[in-house]
Design a protein around this motif. Structure first.
Motif, PDB file in Angstrom:
ATOM      1  N   VAL A  46       0.849  -1.188   0.000  1.00  0.00           N
ATOM      2  CA  VAL A  46       0.000   0.000   0.000  1.00  0.00           C
ATOM      3  C   VAL A  46       0.888   1.243   0.000  1.00  0.00           C
ATOM      4  CG1 VAL A  46      -1.775   1.264   1.265  1.00  0.00           C
ATOM      5  CG2 VAL A  46      -1.822  -1.229   1.213  1.00  0.00           C
ATOM      6  N   GLU A  47       0.649   2.133  -0.953  1.00  0.00           N
ATOM      7  CA  GLU A  47       1.458   3.335  -1.065  1.00  0.00           C
ATOM      8  C   GLU A  47       1.139   4.309   0.067  1.00  0.00           C
ATOM      9  OE1 GLU A  47       1.141   5.286  -4.795  1.00  0.00           O
ATOM     10  OE2 GLU A  47       2.128   7.116  -4.098  1.00  0.00           O
ATOM     11  N   LYS A  48       2.182   4.792   0.721  1.00  0.00           N
ATOM     12  CA  LYS A  48       2.030   5.758   1.798  1.00  0.00           C
ATOM     13  C   LYS A  48       2.389   7.150   1.292  1.00  0.00           C
ATOM     14  CE  LYS A  48       3.188   2.416   5.432  1.00  0.00           C
ATOM     15  NZ  LYS A  48       4.088   2.116   6.584  1.00  0.00           N
ATOM     16  N   ASP A  49       1.730   8.133   1.841  1.00  0.00           N
ATOM     17  CA  ASP A  49       2.014   9.510   1.458  1.00  0.00           C
ATOM     18  C   ASP A  49       3.417   9.904   1.897  1.00  0.00           C
ATOM     19  OD1 ASP A  49      -0.515   9.706   0.404  1.00  0.00           O
ATOM     20  OD2 ASP A  49      -1.392  10.534   2.243  1.00  0.00           O
ATOM     21  N   ILE A  50       4.073  10.722   1.078  1.00  0.00           N
ATOM     22  CA  ILE A  50       5.419  11.182   1.382  1.00  0.00           C
ATOM     23  C   ILE A  50       5.341  12.296   2.416  1.00  0.00           C
ATOM     24  CG2 ILE A  50       7.490  12.265   0.453  1.00  0.00           C
ATOM     25  CD1 ILE A  50       6.949  10.915  -2.188  1.00  0.00           C
ATOM     26  N   ALA A  82      11.053   3.721  -1.139  1.00  0.00           N
ATOM     27  CA  ALA A  82       9.699   4.103  -1.546  1.00  0.00           C
ATOM     28  C   ALA A  82       8.748   2.927  -1.369  1.00  0.00           C
ATOM     29  CB  ALA A  82       9.700   4.583  -2.994  1.00  0.00           C
ATOM     30  N   THR A  83       7.469   3.253  -1.254  1.00  0.00           N
ATOM     31  CA  THR A  83       6.453   2.221  -1.076  1.00  0.00           C
ATOM     32  C   THR A  83       5.683   1.925  -2.355  1.00  0.00           C
ATOM     33  OG1 THR A  83       4.900   3.925  -0.311  1.00  0.00           O
ATOM     34  CG2 THR A  83       6.164   2.745   1.364  1.00  0.00           C
ATOM     35  N   SER A  84       6.066   2.512  -3.465  1.00  0.00           N
ATOM     36  CA  SER A  84       5.417   2.234  -4.742  1.00  0.00           C
ATOM     37  C   SER A  84       6.387   2.580  -5.863  1.00  0.00           C
ATOM     38  CB  SER A  84       4.116   3.036  -4.898  1.00  0.00           C
ATOM     39  OG  SER A  84       4.388   4.416  -4.978  1.00  0.00           O
ATOM     40  N   ASP A  85       6.110   2.028  -7.049  1.00  0.00           N
ATOM     41  CA  ASP A  85       6.949   2.345  -8.210  1.00  0.00           C
ATOM     42  C   ASP A  85       6.823   3.802  -8.611  1.00  0.00           C
ATOM     43  OD1 ASP A  85       7.668  -0.272  -8.165  1.00  0.00           O
ATOM     44  OD2 ASP A  85       6.365  -0.898  -9.812  1.00  0.00           O
ATOM     45  N   ARG A  86       5.672   4.395  -8.363  1.00  0.00           N
ATOM     46  CA  ARG A  86       5.494   5.803  -8.721  1.00  0.00           C
ATOM     47  C   ARG A  86       6.440   6.691  -7.925  1.00  0.00           C
ATOM     48  NH1 ARG A  86       2.797  10.325  -7.034  1.00  0.00           N
ATOM     49  NH2 ARG A  86       2.246   9.283  -5.085  1.00  0.00           N
TER      50      ARG A  86
END
Length: 370
Positions: free
Chosen positions: A200-204, A347-351
């Motif tokens: 799950v992508e977390k906010d930076i 990072a928590t996502s490729d984006r």
């Protein structure tokens, strides 16, 4: 004050009250007696003079000082040296030294790179994770600390007005309807079909700004199964561009069509961390990528959905590294090999990982896959 300047340095170290009593015994002393007492050193005539008896008493204290130097003191005997055990005295001490006065304990938990309380660098001897070094500071890492980290926070900022209700996280697992007694306390099921549940992508925020964690460079040389010299060349090339000794990898499966058997040595790989990883990526961005002919960039669809990206380099691209180009004649042209580069980030996502590398100068092309 002018009269005290004439006194020797040793006499000036005495208390003022004692000097005043010795130099000025009575309030009715004449100026001649006062001048006679304020001499730089006690001479023989001054000691025999009855009028300078007070001065003689003042400098009598200096006779107790040792005239010999401490450098001429005798050496300690072997028995004294054997009995001198400071570690034993420290071990027998019942109470330790107060830590708040003699020791500094850095914070145990790091609360982000922009928190006012920061742990000391690993190169500081008082740090909990003390490691000697670093002995250099890569330019790319300086750019990240001074510019990229704050820019990522600005780009990824998502304003939420005060009072906005928080959204409940969507449960990606399927529960049980309770139609059977065996459904009680049973673990939830995965989604229908066979999709992969990504991280799950977390906010930076200032606590989790993405950064490079490590880089793994691997090279697969199937020709080494017949000629081991290919393995030696591949290992030498990775050693030159990374500065670390690569380890030899073995095959894990049997492929009869390619003549590969399990357990054979057919590749090399190495992993670099910290400043070495930033230096390697800096050379790729500023020295290797711009010199590759008709190179579009790195495919935007790369990634493992967990913030780790990968790209490959051909044998011709490997010769563009300065460490190999300067000794190009040392490597046989027919034995040059390419490599695969895996960039692992926090990072928590490729984006987010793609955004990090783009800010450092890595070009991407093609369809973007989140």
């Amino acid at each position: 004050m002018a009269s005290l300047r004439g006194v020797s340095r040793s006499a000036r170290s005495l208390p003022i009250s004692q000097l005043s009593r010795q130099l000025y015994p009575t309030a009715t002393a004449t100026s001649t007696t006062t001048t006679a007492t304020c001499v730089r050193s006690a001479s023989t005539s001054a000691s025999n003079d009855s009028s300078s008896s007070s001065s003689h008493d003042a400098f009598a204290v200096l006779r107790e000082l040792e005239s010999d130097s401490k450098l001429g003191a005798p050496q300690a005997s072997p028995e004294v040296k054997a009995s001198f055990r400071p570690w034993k005295r420290a071990a027998d001490r019942k109470f330790g030294l107060p830590s708040s006065r003699y020791q500094y304990h850095p914070p145990k938990y790091n609360r982000g790179p922009l928190h006012p309380i920061q742990s000391p660098a690993a190169s500081d001897p008082i740090a909990r994770d003390y490691v000697p070094g670093p002995f250099n500071l890569p330019r790319l890492r300086q750019t990240y600390q001074s510019t990229v980290a704050s820019d990522l926070m600005t780009i990824a900022y998502n304003h939420v007005p005060p009072g906005t209700p928080k959204k409940e996280p969507v449960d990606r697992l399927r529960g049980w309807d309770g139609s059977s007694p065996y459904h009680k306390n049973r673990a939830k099921r995965g989604p229908r079909g066979s999709p992969q549940l990504t991280v799950v992508e977390k906010d930076i925020t200032f606590r989790n700004i993405p950064e490079i964690k490590e880089i793994t460079i691997a090279s697969y040389t199937p020709d080494a199964l017949k000629d081991p010299d290919h393995l030696l060349v591949a290992r030498t090339m990775l050693l030159a561009i990374t500065g670390t000794t690569p380890e030899i990898t073995k095959t894990h499966a049997d492929v009869a069509q390619w003549g590969i058997r399990s357990g054979e040595r057919a590749g090399v790989k190495t992993t670099i961390y910290g400043n070495a990883a930033y230096e390697f990526l800096d050379r790729c961005i500023h020295l290797v990528f711009p010199r590759i002919k008709e190179w579009k960039g790195i495919s935007a669809s790369t990634g493992d959905s967990s913030g780790n990206l990968a790209f490959g380099l051909d044998p011709q691209d490997m010769t563009l590294f300065p460490e190999i180009e300067v000794n190009y004649d040392m490597y046989p042209s027919k034995m040059l090999t390419g490599c695969r580069v895996f960039v692992k980030t926090t990072a928590t996502s490729d984006r987010q990982a793609r955004l990090l590398l783009q800010s450092m100068g890595v070009p991407f092309y093609g369809q973007i896959r989140n």
